[in-house]
Design a protein around this motif. Structure first.
Motif, PDB file in Angstrom:
ATOM      1  N   MET A 144      26.059  32.251   8.419  1.00 61.02           N
ATOM      2  CA  MET A 144      26.171  34.242   8.913  1.00 61.02           C
ATOM      3  C   MET A 144      25.951  33.901   7.426  1.00 61.02           C
ATOM      4  N   ILE A 145      26.849  33.506   6.243  1.00 60.29           N
ATOM      5  CA  ILE A 145      26.738  33.731   4.601  1.00 60.29           C
ATOM      6  C   ILE A 145      25.856  32.958   4.103  1.00 60.29           C
ATOM      7  N   GLY A 146      24.317  33.661   4.727  1.00 59.02           N
ATOM      8  CA  GLY A 146      23.272  32.287   4.373  1.00 59.02           C
ATOM      9  C   GLY A 146      22.203  33.664   3.894  1.00 59.02           C
ATOM     10  N   ALA A 147      21.232  33.161   4.027  1.00 61.59           N
ATOM     11  CA  ALA A 147      19.843  34.369   3.377  1.00 61.59           C
ATOM     12  C   ALA A 147      19.840  35.896   3.659  1.00 61.59           C
ATOM     13  N   GLY A 148      20.578  35.970   5.701  1.00 61.78           N
ATOM     14  CA  GLY A 148      20.326  37.507   5.592  1.00 61.78           C
ATOM     15  C   GLY A 148      21.400  38.795   4.976  1.00 61.78           C
ATOM     16  N   VAL A 149      22.199  37.954   4.279  1.00 63.35           N
ATOM     17  CA  VAL A 149      22.578  39.100   3.207  1.00 63.35           C
ATOM     18  C   VAL A 149      22.139  39.236   2.568  1.00 63.35           C
ATOM     19  N   PHE A 150      20.945  38.291   2.145  1.00 66.34           N
ATOM     20  CA  PHE A 150      20.355  38.618   0.968  1.00 66.34           C
ATOM     21  C   PHE A 150      19.060  39.823   1.073  1.00 66.34           C
ATOM     22  N   THR A 151      18.811  39.053   2.441  1.00 66.61           N
ATOM     23  CA  THR A 151      16.526  39.951   2.908  1.00 66.61           C
ATOM     24  C   THR A 151      17.146  40.730   3.703  1.00 66.61           C
TER      25      THR A 151
END
Length: 427
Positions: free
Chosen positions: A26-33
């Motif tokens: 979950m704390i992957g690219a989603g928080v950045f994109t």
């Protein structure tokens, strides 16, 4: 513990390790994109979309936890759907998970490549990243958990720095987070929620690892709830800070929202750190994604819904190495053509259908197996459908086409088979 070479996976993971793998997804690219396209869809109502995504994610997580406690084996909702609703429901869940998350893997790999090497050499670096991740996963699931723990710790530390920088130096404005009627329609809010759901969906990896967790009936529900709670806190802090500092319009216009956030806060000096953190976070998510797809694919191969040779478990490292290598090859090819934002929508559509099956399956549980009120499963199912149909049209159409192709594939394979499918629990 299962003996090596038995065709079953070994129970090597603790509750903490399972939680870390889910959190790493979950704390992957989603928080950045994901915040940028969500802001474009909902405007100032972005945070409402985040709240809606969180509610749906919580319901899905509780349904998954309830099912995993009864069926503590590899396969996740593919297994639950088969056991509770029938073979076709299980296949639909497994197929959409594997396809949707393979697209998500491509998006994660491209994020690594783009942040580290730019658009020209990004695909090459992405292929190298995929190869490295598959190698780590094939060396054993405990190594996957250890690598994910290191990545999660580093990325969360950077996100804390980003939030503090935005609050202290970014001049956050209350009117930026004020929800205005013209900031996004109901459809826009639901579309934002669907896109942001991409960032929450990692707890599925915990359920797919159920055959490798010690004391799974206790550990899996705790790990799912713990990972989701941590992710919700992180996303809420980052989302509120980004909207308050940048405003919904500027947030929607940038492909790198957290870099824009630190720049708007007068801290350009840490922008390279944020870029590296984005690449590392995507690498961590990719690591956990490949592991999750491998376990669902293993369960599907055991029943013949995927080619049976993919059900092989390595005699030394106790991992589904053939399935993971196959996923790696497909992702390596996909990174040459995939579009990052399109992959987010397509992945969300597939995974929302996956959790629709999970909620329907959980609603059939009775007696001591029921841990949560029926309303949880009803809200989760309705939420999955609402968010799925609200995604961008291209993502919905592509998802429907892929689902139909999967169904046709199964019909052809089953029609040509002389023996009926076996239970995934008997493999």
């Amino acid at each position: 513990m299962t003996t090596p070479g038995s065709g079953r996976l070994s129970r090597r993971l603790s509750t903490t390790q399972a939680t870390v793998i889910g959190l790493g997804s979950m704390i992957g690219a989603g928080v950045f994109t994901a915040f940028a396209p969500a802001a474009a869809a909902a405007g100032s109502a972005l945070l409402v979309g985040l709240a809606v995504a969180a509610v749906v994610a919580v319901c899905n997580a509780l349904s998954s936890a309830q099912l995993a406690a009864q069926y503590p084996e590899a396969g996740g909702t593919y297994l639950y759907g088969r056991e509770r609703l029938g073979e076709w429901w299980g296949f639909a869940a497994g197929w959409m998970f594997v396809v949707g998350k393979t697209a998500s893997c491509a998006a994660m790999a491209l994020t690594v490549g783009t942040y580290l090497a730019g658009e020209t050499w990004g695909p090459v670096v992405a292929v190298v990243a995929v190869a490295a991740v598959v190698t780590v996963n094939c060396l054993g699931v405990t190594r996957t958990a250890t690598a994910t723990a290191v990545i999660v710790t580093a990325v969360v530390a950077v996100l804390v720095v980003v939030v503090v920088t935005g609050v202290v130096g970014g001049d956050p404005r209350a009117d930026n987070v004020a929800i205005r009627v013209d900031g996004g329609s109901v459809h826009g809010v639901l579309q934002a929620a669907g896109l942001l759901f991409f960032a929450f969906a990692g707890y599925a990896r915990i359920a797919t690892l159920a055959e490798e967790v010690r004391d799974p009936r206790r550990a899996i529900p705790r790990a799912i709830v713990g990972a989701l709670t941590c992710a919700l806190l992180v996303y809420a802090a980052v989302g509120v800070t980004a909207v308050a500092v940048l405003g919904p319009d500027d947030l929607a216009d940038t492909p790198t929202p957290l870099v824009a956030l630190v720049s708007a806060s007068g801290a350009d000096v840490i922008a390279p750190l944020v870029r590296v953190a984005a690449a590392v976070a995507a690498l961590g998510a990719l690591l956990a994604l490949v592991a999750g797809i491998g376990r669902t694919g293993l369960a599907m191969a055991r029943t013949g819904d995927l080619p049976r040779p993919l059900a092989a478990v390595h005699p030394r490292f106790s991992v589904p190495h053939r399935m993971e290598i196959t996923v790696g090859v497909i992702v390596a090819v996909a990174v040459l053509t995939v579009d990052l934002r399109g992959a987010i929508g397509f992945s969300s559509f597939g995974v929302l259908l996956y959790y629709l099956v999970a909620n329907l399956a959980a609603a059939t549980q009775t007696g001591s197996h029921r841990r949560y009120p029926m309303a949880v499963h009803v809200v989760g199912a309705i939420g999955c459908v609402a968010l799925a149909v609200s995604l961008p049209v291209a993502s919905v159409v592509a998802g429907i086409v892929v689902a139909a192709v999967g169904g046709l594939y199964r019909l052809v394979v089953r029609r040509g088979s002389t023996s009926g499918p076996t239970s995934p629990r008997s493999g």
